[in-house]
Motif scaffolding. Structure first.
Motif, short mmCIF file in Angstrom:
data_model
loop_
_atom_site.label_atom_id
_atom_site.label_comp_id
_atom_site.label_asym_id
_atom_site.label_seq_id
_atom_site.Cartn_x
_atom_site.Cartn_y
_atom_site.Cartn_z
N UNK A 254 3.22 -10.79 -9.04
CA UNK A 254 3.41 -11.91 -9.92
C UNK A 254 2.04 -12.59 -10.35
N UNK A 255 1.60 -13.28 -11.22
CA UNK A 255 0.34 -14.61 -11.42
C UNK A 255 0.39 -15.40 -11.36
N UNK A 256 1.60 -16.24 -11.65
CA UNK A 256 2.03 -18.02 -12.03
C UNK A 256 2.67 -18.21 -10.35
N UNK A 257 2.40 -19.92 -10.30
CA UNK A 257 3.76 -20.27 -9.45
C UNK A 257 3.62 -21.88 -9.78
N UNK B 99 1.17 -1.10 0.01
CA UNK B 99 -0.48 0.03 0.21
C UNK B 99 0.91 1.57 -0.08
N UNK B 100 1.84 0.96 0.47
CA UNK B 100 3.19 2.24 0.57
C UNK B 100 3.71 2.55 -0.95
N UNK B 101 4.36 1.92 -1.47
CA UNK B 101 4.19 1.36 -2.38
C UNK B 101 3.91 2.21 -4.22
N UNK B 102 2.44 1.42 -4.05
CA UNK B 102 1.23 1.87 -5.55
C UNK B 102 -0.08 2.34 -4.21
N UNK B 103 0.59 3.47 -3.38
CA UNK B 103 -1.32 3.36 -2.49
C UNK B 103 -2.35 4.02 -3.59
N UNK B 104 -3.98 4.05 -3.40
CA UNK B 104 -4.66 4.74 -3.81
C UNK B 104 -4.92 6.08 -4.08
N UNK B 105 -5.13 6.54 -5.48
CA UNK B 105 -5.45 8.46 -4.49
C UNK B 105 -5.86 8.96 -6.27
N UNK B 106 -5.81 9.70 -6.39
CA UNK B 106 -6.16 10.52 -7.93
C UNK B 106 -4.92 10.71 -8.80
N UNK B 107 -3.41 10.42 -8.06
CA UNK B 107 -2.38 10.68 -9.13
C UNK B 107 -2.19 9.70 -10.49
N UNK C 140 -3.30 0.93 -8.81
CA UNK C 140 -2.69 0.24 -7.74
C UNK C 140 -2.30 -1.11 -7.43
N UNK C 141 -3.76 -1.67 -7.99
CA UNK C 141 -3.89 -3.25 -8.36
C UNK C 141 -3.29 -4.34 -9.09
N UNK C 142 -2.68 -3.37 -10.66
CA UNK C 142 -2.04 -3.52 -11.59
C UNK C 142 -0.61 -3.45 -11.21
N UNK C 143 -0.14 -2.16 -10.34
CA UNK C 143 0.75 -2.28 -9.91
C UNK C 143 1.51 -3.22 -9.04
N UNK C 144 0.06 -3.67 -8.40
CA UNK C 144 1.20 -4.70 -6.53
C UNK C 144 0.92 -5.93 -7.42
#
Length: 82
Positions: free
Chosen positions: A33-36, A4-12, A24-28
């Motif tokens: 990652x999306x696979x394992x 949340x600190x790296x990719x916070x929600x906000x108007x930016x 922010x969800x895309x950045x996180x």
């Protein structure tokens, strides 16, 4: 909290088509990652003592998700016999 600190929600963000948690969800996701890939040994997941598999939802609002499992490899000898 760290994500949340790296990719916070906000108007930016320019990309917010699905709401303030969209970009922010895309950045996180890019960071987590999306696979394992996990080996299976003797019919069990070969995870270390302190390892686990975690599913993390990066969106603030509820979403429906599906998990796809792709299992590949050789079958154990006792299952491969006709």
């Amino acid at each position: 909290a760290w994500l949340d600190r790296i990719a916070p929600e906000g108007p930016d963000y320019d990309h917010d088509d699905e709401g303030p948690d969209d970009m922010p969800a895309h950045l996180k996701m890019a960071l987590t990652g999306v696979s394992l890939a996990v080996p299976v040994v003797g019919g069990r997941l070969a995870l270390g003592t302190w390892q686990g598999i975690f599913l993390v939802e990066h969106r603030a609002r509820p979403h429906t998700r599906e998990i796809a499992l792709h299992l590949s490899g050789d079958r154990p000898d006792e299952l491969a016999k006709p």
